[in-house]
Design a protein around this motif. Structure first.
Motif, PDB file in Angstrom:
ATOM      1  N   LEU A  17      65.445 -25.010 -53.494  1.00  0.00           N
ATOM      2  CA  LEU A  17      65.300 -24.628 -52.095  1.00  0.00           C
ATOM      3  C   LEU A  17      64.504 -25.701 -51.347  1.00  0.00           C
ATOM      4  CD1 LEU A  17      64.464 -20.827 -52.530  1.00  0.00           C
ATOM      5  CD2 LEU A  17      66.698 -21.883 -52.064  1.00  0.00           C
ATOM      6  N   PRO A  18      64.600 -25.749 -50.029  1.00  0.00           N
ATOM      7  CA  PRO A  18      63.823 -26.733 -49.264  1.00  0.00           C
ATOM      8  C   PRO A  18      62.349 -26.699 -49.621  1.00  0.00           C
ATOM      9  CG  PRO A  18      65.413 -25.638 -47.838  1.00  0.00           C
ATOM     10  CD  PRO A  18      65.460 -24.907 -49.157  1.00  0.00           C
ATOM     11  N   GLY A  53      73.856 -26.823 -53.594  1.00  0.00           N
ATOM     12  CA  GLY A  53      73.232 -26.776 -52.279  1.00  0.00           C
ATOM     13  C   GLY A  53      74.155 -26.092 -51.303  1.00  0.00           C
ATOM     14  N   LEU A  54      73.617 -25.573 -50.219  1.00  0.00           N
ATOM     15  CA  LEU A  54      74.452 -24.907 -49.223  1.00  0.00           C
ATOM     16  C   LEU A  54      75.477 -25.858 -48.627  1.00  0.00           C
ATOM     17  CD1 LEU A  54      72.019 -22.594 -47.204  1.00  0.00           C
ATOM     18  CD2 LEU A  54      73.739 -21.931 -48.891  1.00  0.00           C
ATOM     19  N   GLU A  55      75.121 -27.126 -48.561  1.00  0.00           N
ATOM     20  CA  GLU A  55      76.015 -28.133 -47.991  1.00  0.00           C
ATOM     21  C   GLU A  55      75.757 -29.476 -48.665  1.00  0.00           C
ATOM     22  OE1 GLU A  55      73.233 -29.139 -44.108  1.00  0.00           O
ATOM     23  OE2 GLU A  55      74.795 -27.592 -43.943  1.00  0.00           O
ATOM     24  N   VAL A  85      69.882 -20.838 -61.351  1.00  0.00           N
ATOM     25  CA  VAL A  85      68.428 -20.976 -61.398  1.00  0.00           C
ATOM     26  C   VAL A  85      67.933 -21.487 -60.049  1.00  0.00           C
ATOM     27  CG1 VAL A  85      66.470 -22.003 -62.607  1.00  0.00           C
ATOM     28  CG2 VAL A  85      68.586 -21.516 -63.853  1.00  0.00           C
ATOM     29  N   ILE A  86      67.091 -20.688 -59.389  1.00  0.00           N
ATOM     30  CA  ILE A  86      66.630 -21.000 -58.035  1.00  0.00           C
ATOM     31  C   ILE A  86      65.172 -21.420 -58.088  1.00  0.00           C
ATOM     32  CG2 ILE A  86      66.456 -20.128 -55.673  1.00  0.00           C
ATOM     33  CD1 ILE A  86      68.252 -17.709 -57.233  1.00  0.00           C
ATOM     34  N   PHE A  87      64.864 -22.575 -57.505  1.00  0.00           N
ATOM     35  CA  PHE A  87      63.510 -23.113 -57.499  1.00  0.00           C
ATOM     36  C   PHE A  87      62.904 -22.909 -56.109  1.00  0.00           C
ATOM     37  CE2 PHE A  87      65.834 -25.187 -60.806  1.00  0.00           C
ATOM     38  CZ  PHE A  87      64.931 -25.286 -61.858  1.00  0.00           C
ATOM     39  N   PHE A 124      60.752 -14.236 -53.811  1.00  0.00           N
ATOM     40  CA  PHE A 124      60.690 -13.728 -52.443  1.00  0.00           C
ATOM     41  C   PHE A 124      62.081 -13.758 -51.809  1.00  0.00           C
ATOM     42  CE2 PHE A 124      56.255 -14.581 -53.124  1.00  0.00           C
ATOM     43  CZ  PHE A 124      55.570 -13.719 -52.284  1.00  0.00           C
ATOM     44  N   LEU A 125      62.846 -14.784 -52.106  1.00  0.00           N
ATOM     45  CA  LEU A 125      64.203 -14.893 -51.569  1.00  0.00           C
ATOM     46  C   LEU A 125      65.106 -13.823 -52.165  1.00  0.00           C
ATOM     47  CD1 LEU A 125      66.453 -16.302 -49.978  1.00  0.00           C
ATOM     48  CD2 LEU A 125      66.710 -17.893 -51.891  1.00  0.00           C
TER      49      LEU A 125
END
Length: 333
Positions: A17-18, A53-55, A85-87, A124-125
């Protein structure tokens, strides 16, 4: 000539994530790399991964280092992957606010049977997307109080480095991401292959989920009663419980608990707990834009004016001035 085609034991999508943290991302990815091949050639054989990534483009980490996106949701079939896996990003509040952008993608992945893995504050996301309902979660101890306040119905597994709960996995972040990777790889590839490369990474051993961090306390040999009390202080940060109740939970008298704290930290249990609360307030002032009222609630201090008074006594400035001064230094170094 016949060429054998290997089918990977585990197939992973990595979603930074950003403003994601490089430490858990790099540690997790390098553990995959060591396990993926027989030698150290970095070939994706026994496990495979792609950066999602989203884009198209790059995702910038909290340190300013950018990582290139390899695939977008439109280019993949989620049925071809086992884990997503989300960072998490630098700010829990900002990470949570990303929900409208990521909800469809994450729900689609979950709908295809992909296990969702949240690292650091990525929980949280997932929680904001409604994807942690009925699940337990492990997260970084600095974010526990904030998470409990935002999502009171989701059970937090305090003092756990990572948590496997069906098709949801969570991890506190930092170097615990390496331990999580080892456990995930053990279940997919076997223990021997999962441990491959740890020595090259200068890691002594893979830690269990219940491993207790000695670095959470400045003193290594404080004893089990003090260690347990400090762990409870962090867990119960926003509660109205007293030092007497804390002593009862630890299983000793208040006088005995104070004697142990005086011997190990030169202050009573109550004063130590107040210091823990003030340190939390300071950290939140530096790392969030939440109001002082919200932060006071998180720290279990109902009177904001009283908080301002004791904060000023401890840090030399009232909270508002402290935050303004620090923000000025960040903008104008």
């Amino acid at each position: 000539m016949h060429t054998e085609t290997l089918v990977a034991d585990i197939r992973i999508l990595l979603l930074p994530l950003p403003e994601f943290a490089m430490l858990p991302f790099g540690g997790f990815l390098d553990k995959l790399r060591f396990t993926a091949d027989e030698a150290d050639y970095s070939r994706q054989r026994h496990c495979t991964w792609q950066i999602l990534g989203l884009e198209p483009g790059h995702v910038e980490s909290s340190s300013g280092i950018a990582v290139q996106t390899q695939v977008t949701p439109a280019e993949i079939g989620y049925q071809d992957f086992d884990y997503l896996v989300i960072f998490g990003g630098r700010s829990a509040k900002v990470t949570q606010a990303l929900a409208p952008h990521y909800k469809n993608m994450l729900r689609r992945a979950a709908g295809h049977g992909v296990t969702l893995v949240c690292i650091d504050n990525a929980c949280f996301l997932l929680a904001a997307c409604g994807l942690l309902a009925g699940h337990k979660v492990a997260l970084h101890w600095r974010h526990e109080t904030e998470f409990r306040a935002a999502f009171p119905r989701i059970e937090v597994m305090s003092d756990q480095m990572y948590c496997f709960d069906g098709n949801r996995i969570s991890c506190a972040g930092g170097t615990a991401a390496i331990d999580l990777a080892v456990e995930m790889l053990t279940r997919a590839c076997g223990r021997t292959r999962a441990l491959k490369g740890l020595a090259d990474m200068l890691v002594d051993e893979a830690r269990s989920s219940a491993h207790q961090l000695r670095s959470l306390d400045n003193e290594v040999n404080t004893g089990r009663h003090v260690s347990r009390a400090i762990a409870l202080m962090r867990t119960l940060l926003g509660s109205s419980k007293t030092a007497d109740e804390l002593a009862s939970m630890v299983g000793i008298s208040r006088r005995q608990l104070d004697r142990l704290f005086l011997a190990s930290h030169a202050m009573t249990a109550k004063n130590y707990w107040n210091e823990v609360r003030l340190q939390h307030v300071q950290w939140r002032l530096l790392n969030s834009d939440h109001s002082l009222t919200t932060i006071a609630d998180e720290a279990g201090i109902s009177d904001v004016s009283y908080l301002s008074k004791i904060f000023r006594k401890r840090f030399g400035k009232p909270p508002a001035e402290f935050r303004k001064t620090i923000s000025h230094h960040i903008v104008n170094p």
